[in-house]
Design an enzyme around this catalytic site. Structure first.
Site, PDB file in Angstrom:
ATOM      1  N   ASP A  66      -5.444  -9.077  12.655  1.00  0.00           N
ATOM      2  CA  ASP A  66      -6.341  -8.974  11.509  1.00  0.00           C
ATOM      3  C   ASP A  66      -7.526  -9.920  11.646  1.00  0.00           C
ATOM      4  O   ASP A  66      -7.591 -10.736  12.573  1.00  0.00           O
ATOM      5  CB  ASP A  66      -5.586  -9.267  10.205  1.00  0.00           C
ATOM      6  CG  ASP A  66      -4.547 -10.378  10.347  1.00  0.00           C
ATOM      7  OD1 ASP A  66      -4.835 -11.355  11.066  1.00  0.00           O
ATOM      8  OD2 ASP A  66      -3.471 -10.284   9.755  1.00  0.00           O
ATOM      9  N   ASP A 135       5.371 -13.301   0.005  1.00  0.00           N
ATOM     10  CA  ASP A 135       5.570 -12.096  -0.797  1.00  0.00           C
ATOM     11  C   ASP A 135       5.947 -10.893   0.064  1.00  0.00           C
ATOM     12  O   ASP A 135       5.918  -9.759  -0.393  1.00  0.00           O
ATOM     13  CB  ASP A 135       4.325 -11.772  -1.622  1.00  0.00           C
ATOM     14  CG  ASP A 135       3.077 -11.554  -0.757  1.00  0.00           C
ATOM     15  OD1 ASP A 135       3.178 -11.648   0.487  1.00  0.00           O
ATOM     16  OD2 ASP A 135       2.000 -11.282  -1.325  1.00  0.00           O
ATOM     17  N   HIS A 137       4.369  -9.849   2.805  1.00  0.00           N
ATOM     18  CA  HIS A 137       3.305  -9.122   3.492  1.00  0.00           C
ATOM     19  C   HIS A 137       3.406  -9.308   4.999  1.00  0.00           C
ATOM     20  O   HIS A 137       3.891 -10.327   5.495  1.00  0.00           O
ATOM     21  CB  HIS A 137       1.915  -9.505   2.958  1.00  0.00           C
ATOM     22  CG  HIS A 137       1.435 -10.872   3.338  1.00  0.00           C
ATOM     23  ND1 HIS A 137       1.366 -11.920   2.450  1.00  0.00           N
ATOM     24  CD2 HIS A 137       0.957 -11.354   4.504  1.00  0.00           C
ATOM     25  CE1 HIS A 137       0.880 -12.989   3.044  1.00  0.00           C
ATOM     26  NE2 HIS A 137       0.625 -12.668   4.303  1.00  0.00           N
ATOM     27  N   GLU A 142      -0.530  -6.166   2.048  1.00  0.00           N
ATOM     28  CA  GLU A 142       0.018  -6.762   0.840  1.00  0.00           C
ATOM     29  C   GLU A 142       1.027  -5.815   0.172  1.00  0.00           C
ATOM     30  O   GLU A 142       1.086  -4.623   0.492  1.00  0.00           O
ATOM     31  CB  GLU A 142      -1.126  -7.063  -0.142  1.00  0.00           C
ATOM     32  CG  GLU A 142      -2.199  -8.002   0.400  1.00  0.00           C
ATOM     33  CD  GLU A 142      -1.774  -9.463   0.394  1.00  0.00           C
ATOM     34  OE1 GLU A 142      -0.559  -9.739   0.319  1.00  0.00           O
ATOM     35  OE2 GLU A 142      -2.661 -10.338   0.467  1.00  0.00           O
TER      36      GLU A 142
END
Length: 260
Positions: A66, A135, A137, A142
């Protein structure tokens, strides 16, 4: 899915061992590189092997997961610059051998499609290094991300920006709001996925990833659908695993041919 629970130094050694075997045995290996804190000790170990044992990356191609949108490559926290500083410039990658999504492109949608095409043209990723967010991801996919998504623009969750603020002098507002990220579908095309997670703050995400239902609410659970995944966690990150003792037993009693 194979789960290995061990102290952090051993986890980094296991990943470096797998990468070294690939690099030494494959005439044109393709690596997938991750940023964040999880893979840093792996890059240190590979750099040491390059310097001391002659491990060469001259024939290796690599693709990053990314990149932030809007940060120039020269920015200290652009992932292009981070990967170059932490790993690429410390070994002997050929010029241009390490590629990342172009977060400064005028047409981000076209840049995303071109990136997926470049990975395919290289023959796909042989071994992808991964981390996981608190979380759940994966890369910058996400919660709520499509499990078959491709490289695309994503808006970062508030928690992700809080987690990454440590790289921006603890200034959440300095963390970009958007990124280009490989999609979950793109990541799943790599032939071997190796995910490293350490620390108690990752325990719930690790539990959901390994033992929870496959759900876009915990994007990393999509790894349960991949035929060759290695999850490497320390005791703290493994503390929520209901089958922790079983995973330890499996790893301790593997046949020789089943080792990494």
């Amino acid at each position: 899915m194979e789960v290995i629970i061990a102290p952090e130094p051993e986890l980094s050694t296991l990943v470096a061992d797998a990468i070294e075997r690939l690099v030494r045995e494959d005439p044109s290996p393709v690596l997938g590189l991750a940023t964040g804190s999880s893979p840093l000790s792996v890059y240190d170990e590979l750099t040491k092997r390059h310097e001391q044992d002659g491990l060469s990356f001259a024939k290796v191609r690599a693709f990053m997961l990314d990149e932030y949108v809007g940060l120039p490559a020269s920015h200290p926290q652009s992932y292009h610059n981070v990967i170059d500083t932490e790993f690429a410039s410390r070994v002997d990658f050929a010029k241009g051998a390490v590629q990342g999504p172009d977060g400064t492109a005028e047409d981000l949608r076209a840049a995303s499609a071109e990136y997926d095409h470049a990975i395919a043209e290289a023959g796909g990723v042989d071994l992808q290094i991964l981390g996981i967010g608190t979380d759940g991801h994966l890369a910058f996919n996400e919660p709520g991300s499509s499990l078959s998504s491709r490289t695309r623009v994503k808006t970062l969750a508030r928690q992700t920006r809080i987690d990454n603020a440590r790289f921006f002098d603890d200034d959440v507002d300095a963390v970009p709001q958007h990124c280009l990220t490989q999609g979950l579908g793109t990541i799943l095309e790599a032939r071997h996925l190796m995910l490293i997670a350490t620390g108690g703050h990752k325990a719930e995400a690790v539990h959901q990833m390994v033992e929870g239902p496959v759900s876009s609410m915990w994007p990393a659970t999509v790894l349960q659908m991949h035929p060759h995944v290695t999850i490497l966690v320390d005791e703290e990150a493994a503390s929520r695993l209901q089958l922790g003792d079983y995973y330890r037993h499996i790893y301790a009693n593997k046949l020789e041919g089943q080792r990494l």
